[in-house]
Enzyme design. Structure first.
Site, PDB file in Angstrom:
ATOM      1  N   ASP A   1      41.336  56.222  55.705  1.00  0.00           N
ATOM      2  CA  ASP A   1      40.720  56.499  54.399  1.00  0.00           C
ATOM      3  C   ASP A   1      40.585  58.010  54.202  1.00  0.00           C
ATOM      4  O   ASP A   1      40.717  58.522  53.087  1.00  0.00           O
ATOM      5  CB  ASP A   1      39.350  55.820  54.314  1.00  0.00           C
ATOM      6  CG  ASP A   1      38.852  55.659  52.890  1.00  0.00           C
ATOM      7  OD1 ASP A   1      39.101  56.553  52.075  1.00  0.00           O
ATOM      8  OD2 ASP A   1      38.200  54.643  52.593  1.00  0.00           O
TER       9      ASP A   1
ATOM     10  N   CYS B   1      40.212  57.588  47.592  1.00  0.00           N
ATOM     11  CA  CYS B   1      41.382  56.757  47.293  1.00  0.00           C
ATOM     12  C   CYS B   1      42.194  57.452  46.225  1.00  0.00           C
ATOM     13  O   CYS B   1      41.668  57.795  45.160  1.00  0.00           O
ATOM     14  CB  CYS B   1      40.955  55.373  46.823  1.00  0.00           C
ATOM     15  SG  CYS B   1      42.366  54.365  46.339  1.00  0.00           S
TER      16      CYS B   1
HETATM   17  P1  HMG Z   1      54.624  47.219  44.278  1.00  0.00           P
HETATM   18  O1  HMG Z   1      54.259  48.487  43.594  1.00  0.00           O
HETATM   19  O2  HMG Z   1      54.064  45.970  43.701  1.00  0.00           O
HETATM   20  O3  HMG Z   1      56.155  47.063  44.254  1.00  0.00           O
HETATM   21  O4  HMG Z   1      54.147  47.391  45.796  1.00  0.00           O
HETATM   22  P2  HMG Z   1      57.185  46.478  45.291  1.00  0.00           P
HETATM   23  O5  HMG Z   1      56.608  45.442  46.187  1.00  0.00           O
HETATM   24  O6  HMG Z   1      58.359  46.076  44.462  1.00  0.00           O
HETATM   25  O7  HMG Z   1      57.556  47.786  46.125  1.00  0.00           O
HETATM   26  C1  HMG Z   1      57.714  49.053  45.512  1.00  0.00           C
HETATM   27  C2  HMG Z   1      58.375  49.977  46.507  1.00  0.00           C
HETATM   28  O8  HMG Z   1      57.581  50.088  47.679  1.00  0.00           O
HETATM   29  C3  HMG Z   1      59.739  49.483  46.985  1.00  0.00           C
HETATM   30  O9  HMG Z   1      60.509  50.631  47.321  1.00  0.00           O
HETATM   31  C4  HMG Z   1      59.408  48.751  48.233  1.00  0.00           C
HETATM   32  O10 HMG Z   1      60.485  48.688  49.128  1.00  0.00           O
HETATM   33  C5  HMG Z   1      58.293  49.593  48.814  1.00  0.00           C
HETATM   34  P3  HMG Z   1      61.678  51.173  46.350  1.00  0.00           P
HETATM   35  O11 HMG Z   1      62.537  49.977  46.056  1.00  0.00           O
HETATM   36  O12 HMG Z   1      60.969  51.683  45.103  1.00  0.00           O
HETATM   37  O13 HMG Z   1      62.324  52.232  47.152  1.00  0.00           O
HETATM   38  N1  HMG Z   1      57.349  48.847  49.637  1.00  0.00           N
HETATM   39  C6  HMG Z   1      56.966  49.212  50.874  1.00  0.00           C
HETATM   40  N2  HMG Z   1      57.335  50.240  51.653  1.00  0.00           N
HETATM   41  C7  HMG Z   1      56.749  50.307  52.874  1.00  0.00           C
HETATM   42  N3  HMG Z   1      55.830  49.426  53.321  1.00  0.00           N
HETATM   43  C8  HMG Z   1      55.441  48.391  52.548  1.00  0.00           C
HETATM   44  C9  HMG Z   1      56.019  48.256  51.279  1.00  0.00           C
HETATM   45  N4  HMG Z   1      55.857  47.364  50.290  1.00  0.00           N
HETATM   46  C10 HMG Z   1      56.656  47.741  49.294  1.00  0.00           C
HETATM   47  N5  HMG Z   1      54.523  47.556  53.000  1.00  0.00           N
HETATM   48  C11 HMG Z   1      52.253  47.926  47.164  1.00  0.00           C
HETATM   49  C12 HMG Z   1      52.900  46.935  46.197  1.00  0.00           C
HETATM   50  C13 HMG Z   1      50.865  47.378  47.459  1.00  0.00           C
HETATM   51  C14 HMG Z   1      53.092  47.977  48.433  1.00  0.00           C
HETATM   52  C15 HMG Z   1      52.168  49.332  46.524  1.00  0.00           C
HETATM   53  O14 HMG Z   1      51.608  49.252  45.252  1.00  0.00           O
HETATM   54  C16 HMG Z   1      51.379  50.311  47.382  1.00  0.00           C
HETATM   55  O15 HMG Z   1      51.810  50.708  48.449  1.00  0.00           O
HETATM   56  N6  HMG Z   1      50.190  50.771  46.894  1.00  0.00           N
HETATM   57  C17 HMG Z   1      49.361  51.741  47.596  1.00  0.00           C
HETATM   58  C18 HMG Z   1      47.998  51.143  47.838  1.00  0.00           C
HETATM   59  C19 HMG Z   1      47.159  52.040  48.723  1.00  0.00           C
HETATM   60  O16 HMG Z   1      47.567  52.438  49.790  1.00  0.00           O
HETATM   61  N7  HMG Z   1      45.915  52.361  48.269  1.00  0.00           N
HETATM   62  C20 HMG Z   1      44.994  53.107  49.068  1.00  0.00           C
HETATM   63  C21 HMG Z   1      44.387  52.258  50.138  1.00  0.00           C
HETATM   64  S1  HMG Z   1      43.163  51.088  49.512  1.00  0.00           S
HETATM   65  C22 HMG Z   1      41.688  51.997  49.542  1.00  0.00           C
HETATM   66  O17 HMG Z   1      41.703  53.166  49.827  1.00  0.00           O
HETATM   67  C23 HMG Z   1      40.382  51.271  49.284  1.00  0.00           C
HETATM   68  C24 HMG Z   1      39.579  50.999  50.561  1.00  0.00           C
HETATM   69  O18 HMG Z   1      39.313  52.191  51.276  1.00  0.00           O
HETATM   70  C25 HMG Z   1      38.260  50.319  50.211  1.00  0.00           C
HETATM   71  C26 HMG Z   1      37.473  51.073  49.132  1.00  0.00           C
HETATM   72  O19 HMG Z   1      37.158  52.252  49.295  1.00  0.00           O
HETATM   73  O20 HMG Z   1      37.209  50.413  48.116  1.00  0.00           O
HETATM   74  C27 HMG Z   1      40.341  50.047  51.503  1.00  0.00           C
HETATM   75 MG    MG Z   2      37.709  53.597  50.852  1.00  0.00          MG
END
Ligand code: HMG
Ligand code: MG
Length: 282
Positions: free
Chosen positions: A13, A237
């Site tokens: 995070d 985030c």
């Molecule tokens: P998507 O946008 O729905 O689209 O992904 P997709 O599934 O068609 O994939 C898009 C692209 O990502 C494609 O690549 C996939 O191959 C690739 P392209 O064809 O454009 O070259 N891809 C991946 N690559 C590596 N590893 C994977 C993967 N999956 C797809 N696993 C997805 C959905 C969720 C993957 C995307 O939207 C994403 O990565 N989002 C980022 C979310 C994130 O990391 N947020 C921050 C963490 S959450 C947080 O901080 C909150 C928390 O702390 C609690 C709080 O504070 O509330 C936990």
């Molecule tokens: Mg968080």
């Protein structure tokens, strides 16, 4: 003395929200310094799209490079089956799926609705069960969403229950943008406790308005005994405008001592890790 578990978040995070890319060797050093503090859980990796979060692109290298301490679990965020497979290949000890209590953040963060995200997680659970590793669940925006405004306790309870029913051993309740107050956190917990007992809950409070410690106090009052925190207050985030760091682990350790709870964290080692973490800030 009652025990409280602190789940250290800085390598994930914390570093996911730094503008600059921290060198893999520095991430490994940070994790090793944190291991020396005695945490039972450290979130070190995130197998999300590297296009969306380039800061976490070297997660497999971090897991391969750290020195694993017996008694510490090194955990990873896994948004989908592809992320889960990568986390398992990198030998993460535990994985976490993450959903939102608000539709706006769900769309911005993981590009799908809440219902779609739960559908996306469902096929991951049998694979996780087969590997016999624990899975944790996050619910974001538990009091407020940067896109939709205030979140209803019922919405949080529903998603928390769904994650619990899927097999998450613990649900971490995220005040993602740190706008919660002791009153809104208490109201949220009251709703969630109707669906999930306190023993399966954790507080994950960002400290944007310096209320995270007060929110932890309110959560202790409600029976919560696990808290997420990030050394040096690192974090945020990238998809939640206004989100600042997680509550600083050092401050939570001190608060727990004042409140009569044992954390098992070595304060000398914590000071060394905190100084190093702060040196990584942008
Ligand atoms: P998507 O946008 O729905 O689209 O992904 P997709 O599934 O068609 O994939 C898009 C692209 O990502 C494609 O690549 C996939 O191959 C690739 P392209 O064809 O454009 O070259 N891809 C991946 N690559 C590596 N590893 C994977 C993967 N999956 C797809 N696993 C997805 C959905 C969720 C993957 C995307 O939207 C994403 O990565 N989002 C980022 C979310 C994130 O990391 N947020 C921050 C963490 S959450 C947080 O901080 C909150 C928390 O702390 C609690 C709080 O504070 O509330 C936990
Ligand atoms: Mg968080």
């Amino acid at each position: 003395m009652d025990n409280v578990t602190l789940f250290e978040m800085a390598p994930r995070d914390g570093l996911q929200n730094e503008d600059r890319i921290v060198a893999t060797a520095d991430k490994i050093r940070l994790v090793d310094l944190l291991s020396a503090c005695g945490f039972r859980k450290i979130e070190v990796a995130s197998f999300v799209s590297p296009k969306r979060v380039p800061q976490m692109a070297d997660s497999a290298d971090v897991l391969a490079g750290i020195t694993r301490r017996a008694g510490t679990s090194y955990t990873a965020l896994t948004p989908n089956m592809r992320g889960l497979e990568a986390a398992l290949a990198a030998e993460a000890d535990e994985v976490a799926i993450f959903a939102s209590a608000s539709e706006g953040f769900s769309q911005h963060n993981i590009n799908c609705s809440i219902a779609e995200s739960l559908e996306r997680f469902a096929p991951m659970l049998p694979v996780i069960r087969e590997k016999a590793i624990p899975v944790r669940g996050y619910v974001s925006c538990v009091t407020d969403c940067p896109y939709d405004g205030p979140t209803g306790p019922g919405d949080v309870a529903r998603v928390a229950r769904a994650l619990r029913d899927m097999g998450c051993y613990e649900i971490s309740l995220g005040d993602t943008i740190g706008t919660g107050t002791p009153e809104t956190i208490s109201a949220m917990l009251k709703g969630v406790l109707g669906e999930v007992p306190a023993i399966h809950l954790a507080g994950h409070y960002h400290n944007t308005h310096n209320r995270a410690l007060a929110n932890i106090d309110a959560s202790l009052e409600a029976g919560v005994r696990t808290f997420d925190a990030a050394i040096g207050g690192l974090g945020g985030c990238p998809f939640a405008p206004g989100s600042k760091g997680n509550v600083a682990t050092e401050a939570v350790v001190d608060l727990m001592a004042t409140r009569g709870f044992e954390t098992g964290i070595d304060k000398g080692a914590l000071g060394i890790a905190a100084n190093f973490a702060k040196s990584l800030r942008t």
